[in-house]
Motif scaffolding. Structure first.
Motif, PDB file in Angstrom:
ATOM      1  N   ARG A  99     -22.719  25.184  15.345  1.00 41.08           N
ATOM      2  CA  ARG A  99     -22.069  24.046  14.689  1.00 41.08           C
ATOM      3  C   ARG A  99     -22.628  22.720  15.208  1.00 41.08           C
ATOM      4  NH1 ARG A  99     -17.822  25.405  11.684  1.00 41.08           N
ATOM      5  NH2 ARG A  99     -16.982  23.297  11.775  1.00 41.08           N
ATOM      6  N   GLU A 100     -22.719  22.607  16.514  1.00 33.67           N
ATOM      7  CA  GLU A 100     -23.249  21.364  17.081  1.00 33.67           C
ATOM      8  C   GLU A 100     -24.681  21.149  16.652  1.00 33.67           C
ATOM      9  OE1 GLU A 100     -21.507  19.043  18.606  1.00 33.67           O
ATOM     10  OE2 GLU A 100     -19.788  20.337  18.142  1.00 33.67           O
ATOM     11  N   PHE A 101     -25.446  22.262  16.566  1.00 29.99           N
ATOM     12  CA  PHE A 101     -26.833  22.157  16.120  1.00 29.99           C
ATOM     13  C   PHE A 101     -26.902  21.598  14.698  1.00 29.99           C
ATOM     14  CE2 PHE A 101     -30.421  24.035  13.835  1.00 29.99           C
ATOM     15  CZ  PHE A 101     -31.473  23.575  14.612  1.00 29.99           C
ATOM     16  N   LEU A 102     -26.084  22.122  13.792  1.00 31.13           N
ATOM     17  CA  LEU A 102     -26.109  21.657  12.400  1.00 31.13           C
ATOM     18  C   LEU A 102     -25.685  20.191  12.290  1.00 31.13           C
ATOM     19  CD1 LEU A 102     -24.598  24.787  10.584  1.00 31.13           C
ATOM     20  CD2 LEU A 102     -26.986  24.044  10.618  1.00 31.13           C
ATOM     21  N   LYS A 103     -24.713  19.792  13.092  1.00 29.28           N
ATOM     22  CA  LYS A 103     -24.266  18.391  13.062  1.00 29.28           C
ATOM     23  C   LYS A 103     -25.384  17.444  13.488  1.00 29.28           C
ATOM     24  CE  LYS A 103     -19.400  19.398  14.114  1.00 29.28           C
ATOM     25  NZ  LYS A 103     -18.339  19.237  15.150  1.00 29.28           N
ATOM     26  N   SER A 104     -26.265  17.931  14.341  1.00 25.10           N
ATOM     27  CA  SER A 104     -27.311  17.056  14.885  1.00 25.10           C
ATOM     28  C   SER A 104     -28.527  16.915  13.973  1.00 25.10           C
ATOM     29  CB  SER A 104     -27.779  17.615  16.237  1.00 25.10           C
ATOM     30  OG  SER A 104     -28.488  18.834  16.061  1.00 25.10           O
ATOM     31  N   LEU A 105     -28.583  17.682  12.914  1.00 24.88           N
ATOM     32  CA  LEU A 105     -29.800  17.686  12.092  1.00 24.88           C
ATOM     33  C   LEU A 105     -29.885  16.431  11.223  1.00 24.88           C
ATOM     34  CD1 LEU A 105     -29.943  21.406  10.906  1.00 24.88           C
ATOM     35  CD2 LEU A 105     -31.350  20.295  12.656  1.00 24.88           C
ATOM     36  N   PRO A 106     -31.063  15.855  11.081  1.00 23.21           N
ATOM     37  CA  PRO A 106     -31.247  14.700  10.191  1.00 23.21           C
ATOM     38  C   PRO A 106     -31.078  15.113   8.729  1.00 23.21           C
ATOM     39  CG  PRO A 106     -33.351  15.428  11.090  1.00 23.21           C
ATOM     40  CD  PRO A 106     -32.294  16.205  11.821  1.00 23.21           C
ATOM     41  N   LYS A 107     -30.876  14.116   7.859  1.00 25.55           N
ATOM     42  CA  LYS A 107     -30.563  14.364   6.451  1.00 25.55           C
ATOM     43  C   LYS A 107     -31.704  15.028   5.676  1.00 25.55           C
ATOM     44  CE  LYS A 107     -26.413  12.631   6.477  1.00 25.55           C
ATOM     45  NZ  LYS A 107     -25.225  13.505   6.228  1.00 25.55           N
ATOM     46  N   ASP A 108     -32.945  14.886   6.166  1.00 26.58           N
ATOM     47  CA  ASP A 108     -34.059  15.455   5.396  1.00 26.58           C
ATOM     48  C   ASP A 108     -34.289  16.938   5.692  1.00 26.58           C
ATOM     49  OD1 ASP A 108     -34.906  15.041   7.969  1.00 26.58           O
ATOM     50  OD2 ASP A 108     -36.906  14.302   7.406  1.00 26.58           O
ATOM     51  N   VAL A 109     -33.499  17.512   6.608  1.00 24.34           N
ATOM     52  CA  VAL A 109     -33.598  18.944   6.890  1.00 24.34           C
ATOM     53  C   VAL A 109     -32.637  19.692   5.975  1.00 24.34           C
ATOM     54  CG1 VAL A 109     -33.205  20.772   8.584  1.00 24.34           C
ATOM     55  CG2 VAL A 109     -34.313  18.624   9.281  1.00 24.34           C
ATOM     56  N   ASN A 110     -33.169  20.629   5.212  1.00 20.88           N
ATOM     57  CA  ASN A 110     -32.361  21.406   4.265  1.00 20.88           C
ATOM     58  C   ASN A 110     -32.213  22.882   4.640  1.00 20.88           C
ATOM     59  OD1 ASN A 110     -31.884  19.225   2.617  1.00 20.88           O
ATOM     60  ND2 ASN A 110     -33.538  19.713   1.173  1.00 20.88           N
ATOM     61  N   THR A 111     -33.156  23.396   5.442  1.00 19.19           N
ATOM     62  CA  THR A 111     -33.219  24.848   5.681  1.00 19.19           C
ATOM     63  C   THR A 111     -33.377  25.136   7.178  1.00 19.19           C
ATOM     64  OG1 THR A 111     -34.264  25.171   3.528  1.00 19.19           O
ATOM     65  CG2 THR A 111     -34.485  26.978   5.113  1.00 19.19           C
ATOM     66  N   VAL A 112     -32.650  26.165   7.646  1.00 21.35           N
ATOM     67  CA  VAL A 112     -32.721  26.572   9.058  1.00 21.35           C
ATOM     68  C   VAL A 112     -33.104  28.059   9.118  1.00 21.35           C
ATOM     69  CG1 VAL A 112     -31.500  26.787  11.238  1.00 21.35           C
ATOM     70  CG2 VAL A 112     -30.943  24.898   9.674  1.00 21.35           C
ATOM     71  N   TYR A 113     -34.144  28.327   9.879  1.00 20.13           N
ATOM     72  CA  TYR A 113     -34.558  29.709  10.127  1.00 20.13           C
ATOM     73  C   TYR A 113     -33.825  30.233  11.359  1.00 20.13           C
ATOM     74  CZ  TYR A 113     -38.425  30.279   6.843  1.00 20.13           C
ATOM     75  OH  TYR A 113     -39.184  30.448   5.712  1.00 20.13           O
ATOM     76  N   LEU A 114     -33.272  31.443  11.260  1.00 22.92           N
ATOM     77  CA  LEU A 114     -32.618  32.099  12.391  1.00 22.92           C
ATOM     78  C   LEU A 114     -33.288  33.451  12.644  1.00 22.92           C
ATOM     79  CD1 LEU A 114     -28.824  31.539  11.581  1.00 22.92           C
ATOM     80  CD2 LEU A 114     -30.344  30.082  12.944  1.00 22.92           C
ATOM     81  N   PRO A 115     -33.361  33.888  13.883  1.00 27.95           N
ATOM     82  CA  PRO A 115     -33.938  35.209  14.165  1.00 27.95           C
ATOM     83  C   PRO A 115     -32.966  36.328  13.817  1.00 27.95           C
ATOM     84  CG  PRO A 115     -33.231  34.168  16.204  1.00 27.95           C
ATOM     85  CD  PRO A 115     -33.030  33.146  15.125  1.00 27.95           C
ATOM     86  N   THR A 116     -33.492  37.389  13.209  1.00 25.98           N
ATOM     87  CA  THR A 116     -32.711  38.602  12.946  1.00 25.98           C
ATOM     88  C   THR A 116     -33.259  39.713  13.831  1.00 25.98           C
ATOM     89  OG1 THR A 116     -32.337  37.961  10.655  1.00 25.98           O
ATOM     90  CG2 THR A 116     -32.001  40.282  11.218  1.00 25.98           C
ATOM     91  N   ILE A 117     -32.368  40.282  14.620  1.00 26.44           N
ATOM     92  CA  ILE A 117     -32.752  41.394  15.504  1.00 26.44           C
ATOM     93  C   ILE A 117     -32.220  42.672  14.863  1.00 26.44           C
ATOM     94  CG2 ILE A 117     -32.496  42.415  17.793  1.00 26.44           C
ATOM     95  CD1 ILE A 117     -32.163  39.516  18.842  1.00 26.44           C
ATOM     96  N   SER A 118     -33.127  43.494  14.350  1.00 28.26           N
ATOM     97  CA  SER A 118     -32.742  44.719  13.636  1.00 28.26           C
ATOM     98  C   SER A 118     -32.822  45.920  14.563  1.00 28.26           C
ATOM     99  CB  SER A 118     -33.666  44.949  12.435  1.00 28.26           C
ATOM    100  OG  SER A 118     -33.509  43.923  11.480  1.00 28.26           O
ATOM    101  N   TYR A 119     -31.710  46.639  14.689  1.00 26.25           N
ATOM    102  CA  TYR A 119     -31.685  47.865  15.484  1.00 26.25           C
ATOM    103  C   TYR A 119     -32.151  49.035  14.623  1.00 26.25           C
ATOM    104  CZ  TYR A 119     -28.972  45.232  18.896  1.00 26.25           C
ATOM    105  OH  TYR A 119     -28.569  44.313  19.812  1.00 26.25           O
TER     106      TYR A 119
END
Length: 876
Positions: A99-119
Motif C-alpha cells: 500500500r505504501e509503495f502504491l501511494k508513493s508512485l508518481p502519476k505517470d506510472v500505470n503498471t506494476v510488475y510483481l514476482p510470482t513464485i510457483s511451487y
C-alpha cells in the motif's frame, strides 16, 4: 479495511475453487480495500466461501475465453489500483508494504510488475520464478489471448518486490487431465481458426508446448518446439514465454545425447537475454557430460551469478525462471569440475552447498548422491586421499536418503588409495551375505572367508548341489583344517551320487596318505575304486606303490582326478551364472588366498585389465592354476606396446607348455605337443600387430600352432610360426572331418564375380582346385564358362592369404580375379587373425601397389562382405 481513499481492489475470476479460496482471499484481505469476484459457473460451494470475504460477487457465462472473463471483471473495481489475483495463489507477510509503495508512485506510472513464485511439488521445494504485470491503474489495462491471458497496458512500468505465491502447478492427476483438456482444446482451436500475428502465433505455440509437456501429447512436443524456434527466427526476437520452450527443449536435446544441438540452442538464447540463468544451467550440465570442465565452470559460475540477480530482484524478470529447481545439480557439476582440474579450494567452497541446495530444491537425492559417488570412484588415489572428508560426507548423505552405495567398489577404491574403510560405510545398510563377509574381513578376522562365500557354512549341501568340480575346488583351496575337511568329505562319501561318493573316498585317502596313515589310505582308495571304476587307473597306481614302499612322499590321486574331471575347463562351472559378477570381481576382499586373487583377476579382465594384471602377479602358487599363464597372455595381448605383445606371446606359449589342454581350447581333441612343422620366415624386428591363442575360436587340428603372432612388413602382414604348404594341405584334408567354421568364398560369391567380370574361361591354381571344384563346375554349367589350362585369366580363392610371393602366380596372366580376406584392423577378436589356414594378410593399399608394380593397368577392389574382398586386375 477502512482507508482514507480506496487504494487497491482485487479482481478475481474463478470456477470450482472451493479448495483454494480460503487461503487466497484470507491472505489478501488485510492488504486491500475491495475484493471483486467473478464466478464463471462454479458447481461447488465456491460462491458461499467467497461471500465470507466480499459481497461484490458477479456472474459471467463462460465462452472459452479467459481474456473475455478477465476484461468483464475489470469493469467492477472502484479503487485507484487493481490487483489481478487468482484463487490458486496467496500472499504472505512480505506483501505488507504494497500500500505504501502504491501511494508513493508518481502519476505517470500505470503498471506494476510483481514476482510470482510457483511451487511445483507438494513439499513446496521445487519452484519457478517469473515477474509479471499484476497491478494496474484502474481503467488502463485490458486482456487478450483466450488461454493464459496477457495484459495489454500503457504508460510507465515499475517493478516491486511483493511476491505472490502460486500453487496451481501442483496438480492431482484428475485436475491435470481436466486442465489439459480445457487449455489444449482452446489453444488448438485458436491456432487453427484465427489469423494471428507472428507474436500471437509464437505465444500460442509456446503455450501449447508447455501444456503438452505437463501432461498431454508428449509426442508432439518436438514438433511444437521446432515450430516455435522457426517462428522466433522469422520474427527475429525472443519473446518471454518462448524462453521457457528454449530451456525445456534444450534439456530434452541434452537428454537425447544431442549435445551440440542443445549447446547451439542455449547459446542462441543467451544472445538475446544474457541475464537469464536457464541456458547457463543447461550448458553447465551438458559440458559436464562432454567432460569439458573449464566450460562447466564458466557456465555454472554465470548461472549462480544470474540466479543471485533473480533472488535479489525477482520483480525484474518478466519471464519464468525454470532452472532454479536444478541449482543443486549445477552446484554439483561445478564443484566436481574444480576437483577434476585440481582446484581443491574452489571445490571445497562449493561442495557443502550441494546438499544444502538439494534439500531446498527437492532434487532427486538418489541421482545426486549416486553421481557424486561415481565421480569420486573415478578419481586418482591421490585425489581421493585429499578429499576423504567430503567422500564420507557424501556417504552420510546417501545413507540419509536411501541411496544404494556400491560398497564393493567403494571398499576396493579406498583400500587401493590406502585409506581406512570406516565402519560407518556399512552402518544402517542392508548388506548382502558377501558384503557381510567383507565387513567381517575388514574388522580383522583371521579366518579365510572364501569358502564360506562359495559353499556356505554348511559346505556339504552346497558342494553336493554343485557337483564333483566344486568338491575338488573345495579340497584344493579350502583353508579348513584336517578335521573339518574330513568331516565334509565323510558326509559327501555317503551321497547317492556315485561320482561324488567315489571322489570323496579318493580324497579322504589322499588326506590319510599325506598324514602318514597308510592303512586307512589304502582302504579308502579301494572303496573309491569300487564306487567309481572309471578313475581306478589313477588309484591302483597309488595302491600298488603303497604295497611296495610305505612313504608319505608318494603323490596322492588329486591331480589326476582333477585333470580327468576338469579337462580343459578353468573352473568347476560358469561361476558368473552362480555368483554375482561383482562379487567374483571382489573375491580378494574376503580372502588373501591365491584362489581369491585368481577369481577376482579372471572376472575383472574385461572391466579393469590393470587390476587383473596386478592380482595375477601377486599369486605365489601359480602352478595351482592351469590357466594362469593363459590369463596373463590374454591381458598383455590387448596392449599396443611391442614389449607387452612379446610378453603375451611368451605367456601364451608357456601356458600351452604347462597345460597341454590349451593347445585346443575349442575342440579339446589336440593337446599341445610343440610339434608344428614350420619354415623360417620373417624378421623379428618387424612390428607385432596381433598375438593370441587361435584355438579359443578355431582349432589347428594338431598341425598348426595354437599360439601365433602377426607381424607387419612393408608389403603384407604375416604369421609366425609360419606353417609349410604341406602342413596347410594336410590341414585342409583333415578339416573336412570336423564341423568348424571356415573362411571360404561360397557359390553366391563366385557367381557374383563371374557375372561382374565376364570370365568365360579361366585357370585355377592347383593348390585350390580340389577344394573348390564343385563350386567351379556348378558355376561353369550355369554360365557357360569353362576351365582351361591355356586361359590367360586366373581365378584364385585363397592365394592372397597364403602365399607371400604372389607375383610368381600372377605375372604371366592378362586378367586376374582373386578373393581374399582382411580383418577389421581395429578388432583384435576378428576371426581372420585366428583362421589357421591364413599365413598372409594384405590390406587394399598393399594389394593395389602390388598389382601396379606387376604392370596391371585396370585394377578394382570390391567388398563382398565384412571380411571378404575381391580384386580384379587387367593389364590392358
Amino acid at each position: 479495511m477502512s482507508q482514507e481513499r480506496c487504494l487497491l481492489s482485487v479482481a478475481m475470476i474463478m470456477r470450482d475453487e472451493a479448495h483454494n479460496l480460503d487461503r487466497a482471499l484470507g491472505s489478501i484481505r488485510p492488504y486491500v480495500d475491495e475484493i471483486i469476484v467473478v464466478d464463471t459457473g462454479s458447481k461447488d460451494n465456491s460462491v458461499e466461501i467467497a461471500r465470507k470475504y466480499t459481497d461484490k460477487i458477479y456472474y459471467y457465462e463462460w465462452h472459452d475465453d479467459f481474456s473475455a472473463a478477465r476484461n468483464f471483471s475489470l469493469q467492477f473495481p472502484t479503487c485507484e489500483w487493481v490487483l489481478i489475483y487468482d484463487a490458486d495463489e496467496e500472499v504472505r507477510e512480505d506483501f505488507a508494504g504494497i500500500r505504501e509503495f502504491l501511494k508513493s508512485l508518481p502519476k505517470d506510472v500505470n503498471t506494476v510488475y510483481l514476482p510470482t513464485i510457483s511451487y511445483l511439488d507438494w513439499d513446496l521445494k521445487k519452484v519457478e520464478v517469473a515477474s509479471t504485470a499484476r497491478v494496474f491503474r484502474n481503467g488502463t489495462v485490458r486482456y487478450e489471448h483466450i488461454v493464459h491471458n496477457q495484459p495489454v497496458y500503457k504508460g510507465k512500468v515499475v517493478e516491486a518486490k511483493f511476491p505472490i505465491y502460486h500453487y496451481g502447478y501442483i496438480w492431482t492427476r484428475s485436475l491435470k487431465k481436466k486442465k489439459y483438456a480445457r487449455s489444449s482444446t482452446l489453444i488448438r482451436k485458436t491456432l487453427e481458426e484465427k489469423d494471428l500475428s507472428p507474436h500471437e502465433e509464437i505465444y500460442y505455440t509456446a503455450q501449447l508446448y508447455k501444456i503438452e509437456s505437463i501432461g498431454g501429447k508428449v509426442h508432439e512436443k518436438y514438433q511444437l518446439a521446432e515450430r516455435t524456434i522457426r517462428l522466433l527466427k522469422e520474427y527475429k526476437a525472443l519473446t518471454p514465454i518462448a524462453l521457457e520452450v528454449m530451456f525445456l527443449h534444450g534439456m530434452d536435446l541434452y537428454a537425447k545425447g544431442l549435445h551440440d544441438s542443445a549447446e547451439e540452442l542455449f547459446r542462441w538464447t543467451i544472445s538475446f537475454v544474457s541475464e537469464n540463468p536457464d541456458p547457463y544451467c543447461g550448458l553447465a550440465i551438458l559440458y559436464d557430460a562432454k567432460k569439458d570442465y573449464e566450460k562447466v565452470i564458466e557456465a555454472a559460475e554465470k548461472f549462480f551469478e544470474n540466479k543471485a540477480l533473480v533472488e535479489r530482484f525477482p520483480e525484474k524478470f518478466v519471464w519464468t525462471i525454470m532452472s532454479l529447481k536444478f541449482s543443486a545439480s549445477v552446484r554439483m557439476v561445478l564443484s566436481l569440475a574444480y576437483l577434476r582440474l585440481g582446484n581443491i579450494l574452489k571445490f571445497r567452497e562449493h561442495f557443502p552447498k550441494i546438499f544444502e541446495e538439494a534439500e531446498l530444491t527437492a532434487e532427486d537425492p538418489k541421482k545426486i548422491g549416486s553421481y557424486i559417488l561415481a565421480s569420486f570412484l573415478q578419481l586418482s588415489d591421490e585425489q581421493l586421499r585429499e578429499i576423504e572428508p567430503e567422500f564420507y560426507e557424501t556417504v552420510r548423505f546417501c545413507r540419509l536418503h536411501g541411496v544404494k552405495i556400491p560398497l564393493l567398489q567403494v571398499v576396493d577404491k579406498l583400500q587401493h588409495a590406502g585409506l581406512t574403510v570406516r565402519d560407518e560405510l556399512f552402518e544402517n545398510a542392508e548388506l548382502s551375505n558377501f558384503e557381510k563377509l567383507v565387513f567381517e574381513k575388514l574388522k580383522g578376522t583371521n579366518k579365510d572367508l572364501l569358502m564360506d562365500w562359495l559353499f556356505g557354512i554348511d559346505r556339504v549341501s552346497k558342494i553336493s548341489e554343485l557337483g564333483v568340480g566344486a568338491l575338488l575346488t573345495y579340497f584344493q583351496f579350502s583353508s579348513d583344517d584336517l578335521t573339518e575337511k574330513l568331516k565334509v568329505l565323510n558326509a559327501i562319501r555317503k551321497s547317492e551320487d556315485s561320482t561324488l561318493a567315489g571322489v570323496a573316498y579318493a580324497l579322504i585317502g589322499d588326506l590319510y596318505l599325506k598324514n602318514g596313515n597308510f592303512k586307512p589310505a589304502i582302504e579308502y582308495y579301494r572303496r573309491a575304486i569300487e564306487k567309481l571304476p572309471e578313475v581306478s587307473k589313477f588309484l591302483k597306481v597309488v595302491v600298488d606303490d603303497l604295497k611296495s614302499r610305505i612313504t608319505p612322499e608318494i603323490d596322492g590321486t588329486f591331480e589326476e582326478i582333477r585333470e580327468f574331471f576338469f579337462k580343459n575347463r578353468e573352473f568347476f562351472a560358469d561361476l558368473s551364472k552362480i555368483y554375482p559378477i561383482e562379487e567374483l570381481q571382489h573375491a580378494y576382499l574376503i580372502s588373501d588366498s591365491d584362489f581369491a586373487k585368481y577369481l577376482s583377476a579372471v572376472y575383472s579382465m574385461d572391466k579393469d585389465r590393470e587390476k587383473a594384471r596386478k592380482l595375477l602377479e601377486e599369486i605365489k602358487a601359480r602352478e595351482a592354476f592351469p590357466f594362469f599363464y593363459y590369463r596373463l597372455g590374454k591381458i598383455y595381448e590387448l596392449s599396443n606396446s611391442q614389449d607387452d605383445l612379446k610378453k603375451a606371446y611368451e605367456y601364451h606359449t608357456k601356458a600351452c607348455i604347462t597345460n597341454y589342454n590349451l593347445g585346443d581350447i575349442a575342440l579339446g581333441q589336440f593337446p599341445f605337443d610343440g610339434f608344428y612343422v614350420c619354415e623360417e620366415f620373417g624378421n623379428e624386428d618387424d612390428e607385432i600387430v596381433w598375438v593370441g591363442n587361435i584355438s579359443e575360436n578355431h582349432s589347428g587340428l594338431g598341425l598348426i600352432s595354437p599360439v601365433r603372432v602377426w607381424r607387419k612388413c612393408e608389403t603384407f602382414y604375416y604369421v609366425q610360426p609360419f606353417p609349410t604348404i604341406e602342413v596347410l594341405q594336410q590341414y585342409k584334408r583333415k578339416l573336412k572331418n570336423f564341423r568348424l567354421s571356415t573362411l571360404k568364398p561360397d557359390y553366391g560369391n563366385l557367381m557374383e564375380v563371374l557375372l561382374n567380370y565376364r570370365l568365360k574361361d579361366f585357370q585355377v591354381l592347383d593348390f585350390e582346385l580340389d577344394d573348390y571344384r564343385h563350386l567351379i563346375d556348378s558355376a561353369c554349367r550355369e554360365l557357360g564358362s569353362y576351365l582351361s589350362s591355356e586361359s590367360r585369366n586366373l581365378l584364385s580363392f585363397e592365394a592372397l592369404n597364403i602365399f607371400p610371393n604372389i607375383e610368381t602366380f600372377v605375372r604371366d596372366f592378362e586378367t586376374v580375379v582373386m578373393f581374399y580376406y582382411v580383418p577389421d584392423f581395429s578388432k583384435k577378436e576378428d576371426i581372420v587373425w585366428r583362421y589357421p589356414l591364413f599365413r598372409v594378410i594384405r590390406n587394399s593399399e598393399q594389394i593395389l601397389k602390388l598389382f601396379e608394380s606387376l604392370g596391371f593397368k585396370e585394377i578394382k577392389i570390391e567388398s563382398l562382405s565384412n571380411n571378404l574382398r575381391v580384386i580384379y586386375a587387367r593389364k590392358s
